[in-house]
Design a protein around this motif. Structure first.
Motif, mmCIF file in Angstrom:
data_model
loop_
_atom_site.group_PDB
_atom_site.id
_atom_site.type_symbol
_atom_site.label_atom_id
_atom_site.label_comp_id
_atom_site.label_asym_id
_atom_site.label_seq_id
_atom_site.Cartn_x
_atom_site.Cartn_y
_atom_site.Cartn_z
ATOM 1 N N ASP A 136 0.844 -1.201 0.000
ATOM 2 C CA ASP A 136 0.000 0.000 0.000
ATOM 3 C C ASP A 136 0.877 1.249 0.000
ATOM 4 O O ASP A 136 2.009 1.231 0.487
ATOM 5 N N ASP A 168 0.127 3.972 1.655
ATOM 6 C CA ASP A 168 -0.090 4.834 2.827
ATOM 7 C C ASP A 168 0.758 4.480 4.050
ATOM 8 O O ASP A 168 0.406 4.845 5.168
ATOM 9 N N SER A 227 1.136 1.757 5.561
ATOM 10 C CA SER A 227 0.564 0.763 6.470
ATOM 11 C C SER A 227 1.428 -0.496 6.519
ATOM 12 O O SER A 227 1.378 -1.254 7.473
ATOM 13 N N PHE A 286 0.595 -3.852 11.200
ATOM 14 C CA PHE A 286 -0.105 -2.951 10.297
ATOM 15 C C PHE A 286 -0.355 -1.632 11.021
ATOM 16 O O PHE A 286 -0.883 -1.616 12.119
ATOM 17 N N ARG A 300 -3.386 4.331 8.220
ATOM 18 C CA ARG A 300 -2.899 5.515 7.508
ATOM 19 C C ARG A 300 -2.982 6.739 8.404
ATOM 20 O O ARG A 300 -3.914 6.909 9.171
HETATM 21 MG MG LIG Z 1 -4.492 1.792 4.031
#
Ligand SMILES: [Mg+2]
Ligand SMILES: Nc1nc2c(ncn2[C@@H]2O[C@H](COP(=O)(O)OP(=O)(O)OP(=O)(O)O)[C@@H](O)[C@H]2O)c(=O)[nH]1
Length: 378
Positions: free
Chosen positions: A93, A95, A97, A200, A203
């Motif tokens: 991803d 962002d 994460s 994780f 964002r």
């Molecule tokens: Mg995300």
């Protein structure tokens, strides 16, 4: 030719895209990896494309694919597979994460023979930071459904994973929604997988695009992969069906052993001479049940789950004890269903017992699959 291609799907990520590209490239340099960075953007109306084009001027290994039709995350990743110029794909991803620092480890596992390497939030050592309860529940629901298809995989819907080109090269992916990994696992050609734990982090910047429609699409996807597995016998889900089928055959053999032993004990042993027939049958019945459990264990251990790797219980004795406990639970469920359906719902007792046996079977298979013959999470 690059060693690997890191595919970054983006939609309106102007706040993150520079950061993630720089970080991934720093990881390449630090680990002397000859990596490509492929941004697949759905024609973002913000500055994402402008920023990537600017970075491309100084970074030769950055590429950008702008899509204008069939908007979607999974579709973008699938297009990324087609566009990539290496044989190892890592999806991450934009962002932040997912930790780019794990990319070299994923790559190493692929080099060592894995077909799929998954960054898992749900195995020991993994986790999720700062997620509201609603998101956790939705994610757990999605994960649970996915695990029915792939019981060994703790996080079959992770957005952070690596695959070998050959896994998806011939696959008839029907990408939609958010869960491209599930599609890859369901329709790709693969044998060996490995999970790596990661934490994780939600964002910090930019907007989330998760909608209710996403959940409906996901349920459709699970159904589609299940149907697909019936006609595509090289698929991983079909391998799972074969286990269910074998487990069923072993179960039937157990019924035969159970009835046979009961008959032999009552008719041909000293139990026959007991004047109080009830005790004889009680003893013979218990022995017959335990022997049939032993029979089932042996066949399931040697046949149904014979190829299971990295077992949670490496000792056969441990597996035998686990199987006994789970089977006792299955019998209790069977019995409970019989009593409830006949007592409270007025079912014909044979129909009630049939349903009870079926539910007991599902329990026995799913729990033994994950517990008795499960894979270690290390
Ligand atoms: Mg995300
Ligand atoms: N190409 C493309 N990328 C997308 C699309 N939707 C999301 N993405 C990207 O896919 C990655 C994951 O999307 P996110 O919105 O972060 O999804 P999420 O992590 O489940 O949810 P949040 O982080 O809470 O927003 C990000 O890099 C997004 O920019 C899309 O429709 N097309």
């Amino acid at each position: 030719m690059y060693d690997l291609t890191v595919i970054i799907p983006t939609f309106k990520e102007e706040a993150n895209i520079r950061n993630i590209i720089t970080e991934v490239d720093a990881v390449f340099q630090k680990n002397t990896l000859n990596g490509e960075i492929l941004v697949v953007d759905d024609d973002s109306p913000d500055n994402t494309i402008v920023i990537v084009n600017e970075l491309k001027k100084t970074m030769a290994n950055v590429d950008l694919l702008v899509r204008t039709t069939d908007h979607g995350l999974s579709q973008s990743v699938a297009d990324g597979f087609l566009h990539a110029s290496s044989d190892v794909f890592v999806v991450i991803d934009a962002d932040m994460s997912h930790p780019p620092a794990l990319i070299p480890k994923m790559y190493e596992e692929i080099r060592a023979g894995c077909d799929v390497v998954i960054g898992s939030r749900y195995m020991e050592g993994g986790g999720i930071k700062k997620w509201p309860l609603k998101r956790r529940i939705i994610s757990l629901g999605a994960t649970f459904l996915g695990r029915l298809l792939f019981p060994d995989i703790t996080d079959p819907v992770s957005g952070f994973f690596a695959v070998r080109r050959s896994v998806v090269a011939e696959a008839k992916l029907k990408p939609r929604g958010y869960k491209i990994l599930l599609e890859v696992l369901g329709k790709g050609t693969w044998e060996n997988d490995k999970e790596i734990p990661f934490e994780f982090s939600d964002r910090e910047i930019g907007t989330s695009k998760l909608k209710i429609r996403t959940i409906i699409e996901y349920a459709e996807q699970v159904a589609d992969i299940t149907l697909y597995s019936f006609t595509h016998h090289q698929s991983a889900a079909w391998r799972e069906w074969k286990k269910v089928f074998k487990f069923g055959i072993v179960g039937i053999s157990g019924i035969i052993v159970n009835l046979g032993i009961l008959f032999l004990l009552v008719e041909y042993t000293c139990l026959n001479e007991y004047t109080d027939n009830f005790i004889a049958i009680a003893i013979a019945g218990a022995v017959a049940i335990e022997i049939s459990i032993l029979n089932n264990f042996i066949w399931n251990d040697l046949w149904t789950f014979h190829s299971q790797e990295n077992r949670k219980y490496s000792s056969r004795w441990h597996r035998l004890v686990a199987f006994n406990i789970v089977s006792a639970g299955g019998a209790a469920i069977n019995w409970g269903v019989l009593l409830i359906l006949t007592g409270s719902f007025g079912f014909y007792y044979m129909a009630a017992q049939f349903i009870g046996t079926l539910i007991g079977f599902i329990w026995n298979f799913t729990v033994n699959r994950r517990f008795t013959w499960g894979r270690t999470s290390e």
